[in-house]
Design an enzyme around this catalytic site. Structure first.
Site, short mmCIF file in Angstrom:
data_model
loop_
_atom_site.label_atom_id
_atom_site.label_comp_id
_atom_site.label_asym_id
_atom_site.label_seq_id
_atom_site.Cartn_x
_atom_site.Cartn_y
_atom_site.Cartn_z
CB THR A 17 56.89 39.45 23.86
OG1 THR A 17 56.15 39.10 22.68
CG2 THR A 17 58.02 38.46 24.07
CB VAL A 42 59.55 37.53 29.45
CG1 VAL A 42 60.79 37.46 30.33
CG2 VAL A 42 59.90 37.27 28.00
CD GLU A 89 62.80 35.95 34.51
OE1 GLU A 89 63.57 35.57 35.42
OE2 GLU A 89 62.93 37.02 33.90
CG HIS A 99 54.48 35.76 22.58
ND1 HIS A 99 54.41 37.05 23.06
CD2 HIS A 99 53.21 35.27 22.68
CE1 HIS A 99 53.17 37.32 23.41
NE2 HIS A 99 52.42 36.26 23.18
#
Length: 128
Positions: free
Chosen positions: A33, A37, A41, A67
């Site tokens: 996860t 992320v 980004e 997720h």
């Protein structure tokens, strides 16, 4: 020029280095996860980077991300982003993530436009 509708896309191969087991977010050899992320980004900031004034960048300030499915080592995760709102310095993106077999996540990411030098100086001032 920044405008609603700017799209971005980035992909990353799932390797031993970005699994939950290696990154400390779990015990399995699946895409972590935290790596999801980071991909979200990166996709957002890269999609608008060329449209910013010289010396400016963006920083992430908020992320709502699901997720929803695992991706094993050897597959690729792709993130697609769309800039959905520009409110002064605040940018809002919709992100969707998938691997070769289908969706693995999605959500909303907010970033703020900053002056890189001023932001770095502010961070350094915390040291005292």
């Amino acid at each position: 020029m920044l405008h609603v509708g700017i799209h971005g896309e980035q992909s990353v191969a799932v390797t031993a280095e970005n699994t939950a087991k290696t990154m400390g977010s779990g015990t399995l050899d699946v895409f972590a996860t935290p790596a999801l992320v980071a991909l979200a980004e990166k996709t957002c900031w890269m999609s608008v980077a060329a449209e910013l004034d010289e010396g400016c960048g963006t920083v992430g300030t908020r992320l709502e991300l699901d997720h929803s499915a695992p991706t094993p080592v050897g597959m690729t995760v792709t993130c697609e982003s769309e800039l959905t709102a520009v409110d002064g310095r605040k940018l809002v993106f919709k992100v969707s993530l998938h691997d070769e077999k289908g969706p693995v996540g999605g959500g909303v990411h907010e970033r703020f436009i900053i002056n890189n030098a001023k932001f770095a100086a502010k961070a350094e001032s915390k040291k005292g």
